[in-house]
Design a protein around this motif. Structure first.
Motif, PDB file in Angstrom:
ATOM      1  N   VAL B  66      -0.064  10.296   5.614  1.00 53.62           N
ATOM      2  CA  VAL B  66      -0.248  10.044   6.931  1.00 53.62           C
ATOM      3  C   VAL B  66      -1.294   9.044   7.199  1.00 53.62           C
ATOM      4  O   VAL B  66      -0.568   7.738   7.826  1.00 53.62           O
ATOM      5  N   ARG B  67      -2.373   9.018   7.036  1.00 57.12           N
ATOM      6  CA  ARG B  67      -3.395   8.023   6.924  1.00 57.12           C
ATOM      7  C   ARG B  67      -3.425   6.584   6.436  1.00 57.12           C
ATOM      8  O   ARG B  67      -3.047   5.829   7.530  1.00 57.12           O
ATOM      9  N   CYS B  68      -2.920   6.464   5.255  1.00 59.34           N
ATOM     10  CA  CYS B  68      -2.492   5.439   4.521  1.00 59.34           C
ATOM     11  C   CYS B  68      -1.230   4.543   5.239  1.00 59.34           C
ATOM     12  O   CYS B  68      -1.407   3.620   4.779  1.00 59.34           O
ATOM     13  N   CYS B  69      -0.427   5.724   5.231  1.00 61.46           N
ATOM     14  CA  CYS B  69       0.586   4.434   5.820  1.00 61.46           C
ATOM     15  C   CYS B  69       0.841   3.089   6.479  1.00 61.46           C
ATOM     16  O   CYS B  69       0.418   4.047   7.774  1.00 61.46           O
ATOM     17  N   PRO B  70       1.077   2.149   5.606  1.00 59.85           N
ATOM     18  CA  PRO B  70       0.726   1.401   6.725  1.00 59.85           C
ATOM     19  C   PRO B  70       1.817   1.421   8.105  1.00 59.85           C
ATOM     20  O   PRO B  70       2.004   0.543   8.460  1.00 59.85           O
ATOM     21  N   THR B  71       3.212   1.725   8.148  1.00 59.27           N
ATOM     22  CA  THR B  71       4.178   1.874   7.999  1.00 59.27           C
ATOM     23  C   THR B  71       4.580   2.665   9.264  1.00 59.27           C
ATOM     24  O   THR B  71       4.707   2.816  10.515  1.00 59.27           O
ATOM     25  N   GLY B  72       4.081   3.647   9.217  1.00 55.59           N
ATOM     26  CA  GLY B  72       4.639   5.258   9.689  1.00 55.59           C
ATOM     27  C   GLY B  72       5.771   5.840   9.296  1.00 55.59           C
ATOM     28  O   GLY B  72       5.809   7.006  10.372  1.00 55.59           O
ATOM     29  N   SER B  74       5.755   7.583   6.517  1.00 56.90           N
ATOM     30  CA  SER B  74       4.773   8.755   6.463  1.00 56.90           C
ATOM     31  C   SER B  74       4.303   9.993   7.453  1.00 56.90           C
ATOM     32  O   SER B  74       3.105   8.851   8.084  1.00 56.90           O
ATOM     33  N   ALA B  94       0.564   3.021  -0.869  1.00 56.16           N
ATOM     34  CA  ALA B  94      -0.312   4.083  -0.763  1.00 56.16           C
ATOM     35  C   ALA B  94       0.008   4.927  -0.461  1.00 56.16           C
ATOM     36  O   ALA B  94      -0.917   5.598  -0.906  1.00 56.16           O
ATOM     37  N   SER B  98      -2.229   7.487  -2.739  1.00 56.83           N
ATOM     38  CA  SER B  98      -3.494   8.278  -1.874  1.00 56.83           C
ATOM     39  C   SER B  98      -3.524  10.170  -2.231  1.00 56.83           C
ATOM     40  O   SER B  98      -4.071  11.002  -1.813  1.00 56.83           O
TER      41      SER B  98
END
Lengths: 313, 177
Positions: B66-72, B74, B94, B98
């Motif tokens: 969830v942290r690394c998802c660039p679009t939200g 996740s 990503a 992760s």
């Protein structure tokens, strides 16, 4: 003895037997992004320092390739996406905790600014160039007037872009080889070194070439220092990071890393640049190509080796 | 509400019914799976110990994906479920990189896919498909905040562990040992 196997036959593509979700696109992009950041850093630095006329190769000539590098890099990133029609979702949000998110936004800022930088220096290559439309003439006037501010902005953004290429990897704690804060400074230094090398290629003045050869030797020294520190950190850390370091210390990536990255990509060009400074006749294209090769290999090897490293359970 | 699952490693026989049930229930593409069974053998013959675990996304409280998802795409859903919104996912990979559990995969349609704890079933008050079909009844599912849920009660009685707790992900799948 401990043996752990998946008995239900899981064979998810790109996950099993080990992770291979990222291929050539990502390391190529990281190389091009780092190189573009390196060139822009020096271009803007010498404007900020007020030494534009002494370093025309850095400020006016070398940046001409930056937009092309960024476009190829962005294209590689786009090709890597598996859900391509939705790529625009990247620009619907900013997620501070996601390096990929703020990297995408930094690229969004750097790419047009790199075009502006090339446009205001176009007469370096085409002395008789005149913009056809009034709006471009006005825009050129505007950007030339505020060039110092543009240089400050690019100095800041190129540093972030250079660091981001390493942080993209180091933010993943699931991959112990990448999970080191050294990777940000290492990739930034490698990008600056590659940028300095390209400036040597573009520079017409011997004094400028010697200056950048000295800078490059210094940057290669910093890179070697960071690599040594990275391994010291790994070997003094947990079992998973010791395992990760062993990929390069006897494991499958030992020869490619030490031969292609460290010897051919760093030590050899540094020696050749040193000899060149000492007035030996060495075609300056040779160390430049070696530095670029080393920089590219560093990213490729880290991208692939990182996907091999994992937690043990 | 915090959904969680407990899996009894002493009851699991590794029959893979949970894997097949998940594939059928969630229309998982052929060649992929959202859950899988791991067998760990410890020791030297004849002193051997075997542990069998049915594994899946841990629906972590501190999810790196969830942290690394660039679009939200996740994101956390109500009850602490970690889900992917396909039309927001760009397929950058990503989140796949992760996850220390390798619980995600790239769906042939492009987006990233994984276990949802059968959200469509639990919303109707049913159990996840894997829990429902388990022939040894080794899986317990429920709300950690409800002291009377199956999962809360079994975790009170039995010793348990999570996978790679040192990764700091705070998993919500517990293994009874």
């Amino acid at each position: 003895m401990r043996e752990e196997i998946i008995i239900s036959g899981r064979l998810n593509p790109n996950i099993d037997p080990h992770l291979t979700i990222w291929h050539w696109h990502i390391p190529l992009y990281l190389f091009l992004g780092g190189l573009a950041a390196g060139i822009l850093f020096f271009a803007s630095l010498y404007v900020v320092l007020g030494k534009e006329n002494q370093f025309r190769g850095a400020v006016r000539r070398a940046p001409v390739i930056v937009p092309l590098l960024l476009i190829i890099g962005l294209l590689a990133l786009f090709l890597d996406l598996r859900h391509k029609p939705y790529f625009w979702q990247l620009y619907t949000t900013i997620k501070i905790q996601s390096p990929m998110s703020w990297g995408a936004w930094v690229l969004m800022a750097v790419t047009p600014l790199s075009f502006v930088w090339v446009a205001i220096h176009i007469r370096e290559y085409l002395p008789k160039w005149e913009w056809k439309w009034m709006i471009f003439r006005e825009l050129e006037k505007f950007f030339v007037k505020y060039k110092l501010y543009l240089a400050w902005a690019l100095l800041f953004l190129s540093t972030i872009l250079g660091i981001y290429t390493g942080i993209l990897f180091s933010a993943f704690n699931a991959r112990p080889l990448w999970n080191t804060s050294i990777l940000g400074p290492l990739f930034l230094t490698s990008g600056l070194s590659a940028g300095a090398a390209v400036i040597i290629l573009f520079s017409k003045r011997k004094g400028e070439r010697v200056n950048f050869a000295k800078i490059d030797i210094m940057l290669i020294g910093i890179e070697l220092f960071l690599i040594v520190h990275m391994f010291m950190g790994f070997l003094a850390s947990t079992e998973v990071q010791i395992e990760a370091a062993n990929l390069f210390l006897g494991g499958p990536y030992t020869a490619p890393f030490w031969i292609f990255v460290v010897i051919i990509g760093m030590i050899l060009p540094a020696v050749l640049e040193f000899l060149e400074i000492r007035k030996f006749h060495i075609p300056h294209v040779i160390p430049v190509v070696l530095v670029l090769f080393g920089s590219l290999m560093l990213r490729f090897i880290f991208a692939y080796a990182g996907q091999l490293s994992r937690w043990l359970y | 509400m915090r959904y969680a699952m407990a899996i009894d490693t002493r009851k699991c026989v590794g029959c893979s019914d949970c894997v097949v049930a998940c594939q059928t229930e969630n229309n998982v593409p052929i060649g992929y799976c959202r859950d899988w069974v791991v067998e760990v053998t410890d020791g030297t013959y004849p002193q051997l110990e075997i542990e069998i675990r049915s594994e899946r996304c841990n629906h972590c409280e501190n999810s790196p994906c969830v942290r690394c998802c660039p679009t939200g795409a996740s994101h956390y859903e109500a009850g602490g479920l970690v889900l992917v919104t396909p039309h927001k996912c760009i397929g950058c990979g990503a989140c796949v990189v992760s996850c220390p559990y390798d619980a995600r995969y790239s769906h042939p349609d492009g987006y990233v896919d994984k276990c949802t704890f059968c959200m469509h079933r639990i919303q109707k008050g049913q159990q996840p498909a894997c829990v429902e079909v388990c022939p040894t009844k080794c899986m317990y599912f429920g709300d950690l905040d409800d002291p009377n849920s199956d999962v809360s009660r079994v975790l009170k009685k039995r010793k348990f562990k999570t996978l790679i707790p040192e990764a700091g992900t705070k998993p919500h799948v517990y293994y009874l040992i």
